[in-house]
Design a protein around this motif. Structure first.
Motif, PDB file in Angstrom:
ATOM      1  N   MET A   1      81.603  48.236  30.486  1.00 53.95           N
ATOM      2  CA  MET A   1      81.115  47.773  32.089  1.00 53.95           C
ATOM      3  C   MET A   1      79.650  47.352  32.009  1.00 53.95           C
ATOM      4  N   GLU A   2      78.814  48.343  31.407  1.00 52.56           N
ATOM      5  CA  GLU A   2      77.388  47.877  31.204  1.00 52.56           C
ATOM      6  C   GLU A   2      77.255  46.663  30.385  1.00 52.56           C
ATOM      7  N   SER A   3      77.992  46.580  29.647  1.00 54.45           N
ATOM      8  CA  SER A   3      77.829  45.181  28.555  1.00 54.45           C
ATOM      9  C   SER A   3      78.452  43.932  29.340  1.00 54.45           C
TER      10      SER A   3
ATOM     11  N   GLY B   1      70.269  64.027  27.515  1.00 58.46           N
ATOM     12  CA  GLY B   1      70.115  62.755  27.371  1.00 58.46           C
ATOM     13  C   GLY B   1      71.168  62.186  28.684  1.00 58.46           C
ATOM     14  N   ILE B   2      70.933  60.746  28.843  1.00 55.94           N
ATOM     15  CA  ILE B   2      71.795  60.157  29.937  1.00 55.94           C
ATOM     16  C   ILE B   2      72.380  58.747  29.383  1.00 55.94           C
ATOM     17  N   GLY B   3      73.645  58.276  30.126  1.00 57.05           N
ATOM     18  CA  GLY B   3      73.993  57.016  29.429  1.00 57.05           C
ATOM     19  C   GLY B   3      74.212  57.238  27.919  1.00 57.05           C
ATOM     20  N   GLY B   4      73.966  56.330  27.386  1.00 55.74           N
ATOM     21  CA  GLY B   4      74.165  56.154  25.956  1.00 55.74           C
ATOM     22  C   GLY B   4      73.555  57.221  25.005  1.00 55.74           C
ATOM     23  N   SER B   5      72.513  57.757  25.673  1.00 60.70           N
ATOM     24  CA  SER B   5      71.935  59.074  25.203  1.00 60.70           C
ATOM     25  C   SER B   5      72.734  60.364  25.453  1.00 60.70           C
ATOM     26  N   ASP B   6      73.801  60.216  25.999  1.00 61.84           N
ATOM     27  CA  ASP B   6      74.873  61.301  26.280  1.00 61.84           C
ATOM     28  C   ASP B   6      76.170  61.154  25.970  1.00 61.84           C
TER      29      ASP B   6
ATOM     30  N   VAL C   1      67.157  63.238  24.112  1.00 64.04           N
ATOM     31  CA  VAL C   1      67.381  61.985  23.402  1.00 64.04           C
ATOM     32  C   VAL C   1      67.246  60.830  24.380  1.00 64.04           C
ATOM     33  N   SER C   2      66.360  59.969  24.361  1.00 62.55           N
ATOM     34  CA  SER C   2      66.109  58.737  25.089  1.00 62.55           C
ATOM     35  C   SER C   2      65.429  57.601  24.305  1.00 62.55           C
ATOM     36  N   LYS C   3      66.268  56.442  24.483  1.00 65.67           N
ATOM     37  CA  LYS C   3      65.623  55.397  23.695  1.00 65.67           C
ATOM     38  C   LYS C   3      64.306  55.234  24.147  1.00 65.67           C
ATOM     39  N   THR C   4      64.133  55.244  25.489  1.00 62.45           N
ATOM     40  CA  THR C   4      62.715  54.811  25.834  1.00 62.45           C
ATOM     41  C   THR C   4      61.830  55.647  26.229  1.00 62.45           C
ATOM     42  N   PHE C   5      62.348  57.154  26.293  1.00 64.62           N
ATOM     43  CA  PHE C   5      61.424  58.165  26.551  1.00 64.62           C
ATOM     44  C   PHE C   5      60.892  58.167  27.877  1.00 64.62           C
ATOM     45  N   SER C   6      61.374  57.367  28.918  1.00 62.72           N
ATOM     46  CA  SER C   6      60.844  57.189  30.057  1.00 62.72           C
ATOM     47  C   SER C   6      61.906  57.370  31.167  1.00 62.72           C
ATOM     48  N   THR C   7      63.106  57.706  30.862  1.00 67.67           N
ATOM     49  CA  THR C   7      64.187  57.971  31.639  1.00 67.67           C
ATOM     50  C   THR C   7      63.878  59.107  32.666  1.00 67.67           C
ATOM     51  N   LEU C   8      63.932  59.088  33.880  1.00 73.73           N
ATOM     52  CA  LEU C   8      63.798  59.974  35.160  1.00 73.73           C
ATOM     53  C   LEU C   8      64.682  61.266  34.825  1.00 73.73           C
TER      54      LEU C   8
ATOM     55  N   GLN D   1      83.618  53.180  29.433  1.00 72.53           N
ATOM     56  CA  GLN D   1      83.357  52.626  30.587  1.00 72.53           C
ATOM     57  C   GLN D   1      81.719  52.208  30.593  1.00 72.53           C
ATOM     58  N   GLN D   2      80.936  52.806  29.803  1.00 73.79           N
ATOM     59  CA  GLN D   2      79.452  52.531  29.584  1.00 73.79           C
ATOM     60  C   GLN D   2      79.552  51.280  28.721  1.00 73.79           C
ATOM     61  N   LEU D   3      80.370  51.577  27.576  1.00 79.10           N
ATOM     62  CA  LEU D   3      80.333  50.328  26.484  1.00 79.10           C
ATOM     63  C   LEU D   3      80.686  49.025  27.274  1.00 79.10           C
TER      64      LEU D   3
ATOM     65  N   ASP E   1      72.236  43.518  27.363  1.00 76.81           N
ATOM     66  CA  ASP E   1      71.033  43.798  28.592  1.00 76.81           C
ATOM     67  C   ASP E   1      71.832  44.545  29.510  1.00 76.81           C
ATOM     68  N   GLN E   2      70.799  45.226  30.558  1.00 77.45           N
ATOM     69  CA  GLN E   2      71.525  45.997  31.622  1.00 77.45           C
ATOM     70  C   GLN E   2      70.660  45.787  32.836  1.00 77.45           C
ATOM     71  N   TRP E   3      70.125  45.000  33.120  1.00 75.88           N
ATOM     72  CA  TRP E   3      69.147  44.705  34.177  1.00 75.88           C
ATOM     73  C   TRP E   3      69.493  45.060  35.541  1.00 75.88           C
ATOM     74  N   GLY E   4      71.030  45.125  35.697  1.00 76.35           N
ATOM     75  CA  GLY E   4      71.469  45.669  36.906  1.00 76.35           C
ATOM     76  C   GLY E   4      71.061  47.094  37.549  1.00 76.35           C
ATOM     77  N   VAL E   5      70.942  48.076  36.263  1.00 78.49           N
ATOM     78  CA  VAL E   5      70.559  49.307  36.555  1.00 78.49           C
ATOM     79  C   VAL E   5      69.172  49.633  36.910  1.00 78.49           C
ATOM     80  N   GLU E   6      68.264  48.496  37.140  1.00 82.71           N
ATOM     81  CA  GLU E   6      66.820  48.763  37.161  1.00 82.71           C
ATOM     82  C   GLU E   6      66.571  49.073  38.604  1.00 82.71           C
TER      83      GLU E   6
ATOM     84  N   GLY F   1      68.008  50.243  41.194  1.00 82.07           N
ATOM     85  CA  GLY F   1      68.134  51.423  42.004  1.00 82.07           C
ATOM     86  C   GLY F   1      67.284  52.671  41.378  1.00 82.07           C
ATOM     87  N   LYS F   2      66.733  52.291  40.075  1.00 87.61           N
ATOM     88  CA  LYS F   2      66.056  53.440  39.511  1.00 87.61           C
ATOM     89  C   LYS F   2      64.613  53.327  40.220  1.00 87.61           C
ATOM     90  N   VAL F   3      64.165  51.995  40.471  1.00 87.33           N
ATOM     91  CA  VAL F   3      62.953  52.112  41.064  1.00 87.33           C
ATOM     92  C   VAL F   3      62.706  52.375  42.560  1.00 87.33           C
TER      93      VAL F   3
HETATM   94  O1  F6P Z   1      68.225  56.383  26.155  1.00 85.57           O
HETATM   95  P1  F6P Z   1      67.561  56.117  27.545  1.00 85.57           P
HETATM   96  O2  F6P Z   1      66.233  55.299  27.267  1.00 85.57           O
HETATM   97  O3  F6P Z   1      66.985  57.381  28.298  1.00 85.57           O
HETATM   98  O4  F6P Z   1      68.216  55.332  28.577  1.00 85.57           O
HETATM   99  C1  F6P Z   1      69.391  55.899  29.102  1.00 85.57           C
HETATM  100  C2  F6P Z   1      70.281  54.980  29.580  1.00 85.57           C
HETATM  101  O5  F6P Z   1      69.958  54.243  30.592  1.00 85.57           O
HETATM  102  C3  F6P Z   1      70.336  52.933  30.734  1.00 85.57           C
HETATM  103  O6  F6P Z   1      69.474  52.289  30.310  1.00 85.57           O
HETATM  104  C4  F6P Z   1      71.008  52.612  32.138  1.00 85.57           C
HETATM  105  O7  F6P Z   1      70.175  52.973  33.086  1.00 85.57           O
HETATM  106  C5  F6P Z   1      71.464  53.020  29.641  1.00 85.57           C
HETATM  107  O8  F6P Z   1      71.539  51.628  29.065  1.00 85.57           O
HETATM  108  C6  F6P Z   1      71.095  54.002  28.671  1.00 85.57           C
HETATM  109  O9  F6P Z   1      71.798  54.197  27.617  1.00 85.57           O
END
Ligand code: F6P
Length: 544
Positions: A354-356, A152-157, A205-212, A350-352, A498-503, A505-507
């Motif tokens: 600065m992302e907030s 997982g990454i970010g909050g999922s890690d 672990v991925s909230k969205t299950f779409s994280t690259l 830092q995530q808690l 929210d965390q629109w600012g990370v979108e 770069g991902k795209v």
């Molecule tokens: O759990 P997900 O959906 O894979 O997202 C991982 C992380 O990516 C982010 O959306 C930021 O890119 C975080 O807010 C989130 O914790």
């Protein structure tokens, strides 16, 4: 349109007050009030919070509280706990506090019995964790699980790994966990190359299950497992479980929803490790200790919800951060745990934070005209003392710092813990009171060296002291910082969820990937600098 806090009389009163007290020294504040060290303290659950070494007077605190009242902090707290859609840009409730309520709590949100749902998942997690920990759950070849790899990454890690490290002393099984987050292939390689696939369980672990990053690592992990086992897809069910809000995407990935642990869109990623996102942690420390951790969170939630702002410690700490950030010009905030086990805590924070709080428009979309989120950073003491504390003591920057320590060690060797904690107390005192020119001269220091040895002091710190690092105190600490973050967000009128600012770069990364492999021409690069860099990258990889 929401209130611009900087146009309020309360904000302007703070500005005028800051001009008056900016140079007031902590030495003078303590000299004028011998009770200060006792008066400006508070207790929340097991955490003793001493905020007396902050550059504030009673008037500063009253003005900050008045600002909190003016922007409706109390009302906002109630709204969060009641499940109102305070994450306005995503039109969602924000209910991480519901993840730790006791079973008999009542909370229905948007027609959903939230408490029943939370406990249903906790019960499934506990049953699964017991099966794995007892060895009843077997891998494809019939062997018990020995290693759990959290992908997982970010909050999922960050939450799971921080808590796994923090609660090392409470892991009592033969199971160890590893954490793969980065899409840098070395991360997955490093964490798997020496593993026995027969005894390995992957928790994706991925909230969205779409994280690259997560999906790429998970696919590779599946390929690794099947290849090493020489097995077909049927082996996946015994070695992969998923944590997500999206059952459909979990199914599409090839994980049976029976092996999925869910959570809900009202849990933000960075507020989620006390949900099913903490499954790896539960596998390591067991359901009972996980429950103790949740109770720790809940104790601080109750304090935050029910205590008037003048005694509400997360609110006061959030207001102190606003004071330094908006009125005394601080840019950063250090968090310095005196616990080696908390070595990932600053990264987690830092995530808690600065992302907030890294936002420059208010919740209604209007631009802010004042500073928002400060840069959080830190390292455990005493290591930091031999690295960056020089700047804290004698540099030109104002860096408010939180010191976090524990009276009882998790392990002691001789009197090492006393020595360790004497550093905590010495540093906070030295930062506050420093050492004057006169004191240094009185030691017979050569005149030309005196200016170099002067310790200006007046460097603000908050000390958080707890009896011991336990699952409960860890939960309390995390909830404390969640609510500090909330308080700052509400004062600034921004959406901390929210965390629109990370979108973007991902795209763009997805768009650029074919240029790196050569599938697309360099002409598709978005700008000349990026084009040149990719060209160089391609040539260094032997691609035309
Ligand atoms: O759990 P997900 O959906 O894979 O997202 C991982 C992380 O990516 C982010 O959306 C930021 O890119 C975080 O807010 C989130 O914790």
């Amino acid at each position: 349109m929401s209130t611009d806090p900087s146009t309020t009389a309360e904000w302007q009163a703070l500005q005028a007050h800051a001009d008056k007290v900016r140079d007031t020294h902590l030495r003078d504040l303590f000299a004028a009030d011998p009770q200060r060290g006792e008066r400006l303290t508070g207790q929340v659950a097991d955490l003793h919070v001493d905020y007396s070494k902050n550059r504030v007077t009673d008037e500063t605190l009253s003005l900050l509280i008045a600002l909190a009242e003016r922007v409706g902090l109390r009302r906002q707290i109630e709204a969060m706990f009641a499940g109102e859609h305070i994450n306005t840009s995503e039109d969602r409730a924000v209910l991480h506090t519901a993840l730790r309520v006791p079973r008999d709590f009542q909370l229905t949100v948007d027609g959903q019995n939230v408490v029943a749902d939370v406990h249903e998942v906790l019960d499934r997690m506990a049953a699964f964790a017991e099966r794995v920990r007892s060895g009843e759950w077997r891998g494809h070849t019939g062997k018990p699980i020995r290693t759990v790899v959290n992908i997982g990454i970010g909050g999922s890690d960050l939450g799971p790994v921080m808590a796994y490290e923090a609660l090392k002393a409470y892991r009592d099984t033969d199971i160890t966990c590893r954490f793969v987050s980065n899409i840098d292939p070395t991360d997955l390689y490093d964490k798997t190359h020496d593993l026995d696939p027969e005894t390995t369980l992957f928790v994706v672990v991925s909230k969205t299950f779409s994280t690259l990053e997560t999906l790429t690592n998970a696919k590779e992990a599946r390929r690794w497992l099947l290849e090493k086992l020489g097995a077909d897809e049927s082996a996946v069910a015994k070695h992969f479980v998923a944590v997500s809000t999206s059952e459909q995407r979990v199914r599409d990935f090839g994980i049976d929803p029976a092996n999925m642990f869910g959570f809900w869109d009202w849990v933000g990623g960075r507020y989620s490790y006390d949900s099913a996102v903490g499954l790896s942690l539960m596998l390591a420390i067991g359901p009972e200790r996980f429950r103790e951790m949740l109770d720790g969170f809940h104790a601080v939630d109750e304090h935050f919800r029910a205590t008037p702002i003048e005694r509400n410690l997360p609110a006061l700490m959030g207001l102190l951060n606003v004071w330094y950030n908006n009125f005394l010009g601080a840019q950063t905030h250090a968090v310095l745990p005196y616990s080696q086990y908390l070595h990932r805590f600053p990264a987690y924070l830092q995530q808690l934070t600065m992302e907030s709080l890294g936002k420059s428009v208010r919740a209604d979309g209007t631009p802010v005209t004042y500073q928002t989120g400060e840069i959080f950073w830190g390292e455990p003491g005493t290591n930091g003392q031999h690295a960056f504390y020089q700047l804290l003591h004698q540099g030109t920057k104002l860096v408010p710092a939180d010191f976090i320590g524990f009276s009882e060690p998790n392990h002691d060797i001789d009197a090492m813990h006393d020595l360790f904690m004497s550093n905590f107390f010495a540093q906070t005192a030295a930062l506050a009171f420093g050492k004057t020119k006169e004191e240094i001269e009185a030691e017979g220091t050569p005149a030309e060296v005196v200016p170099h040895k002067v310790m200006p002091g007046n460097r603000p710190t908050t000390s958080i002291l707890a009896p011991k690092l336990t699952p409960a105190t860890l939960g309390q600490l995390v909830a404390l910082y969640e609510h500090i973050t909330f308080t700052e967000g509400m004062i600034w009128g921004i959406d901390p969820f929210d965390q629109w600012g990370v979108e973007l770069g991902k795209v763009m990364a997805n768009q650029l990937a074919p240029l790196l492999t050569g599938e697309k021409p360099l002409d598709a690069a978005p700008d000349p600098s990026t084009r040149r860099l990719i060209e160089l990258y391609r040539s260094q990889r032997g691609r035309a």
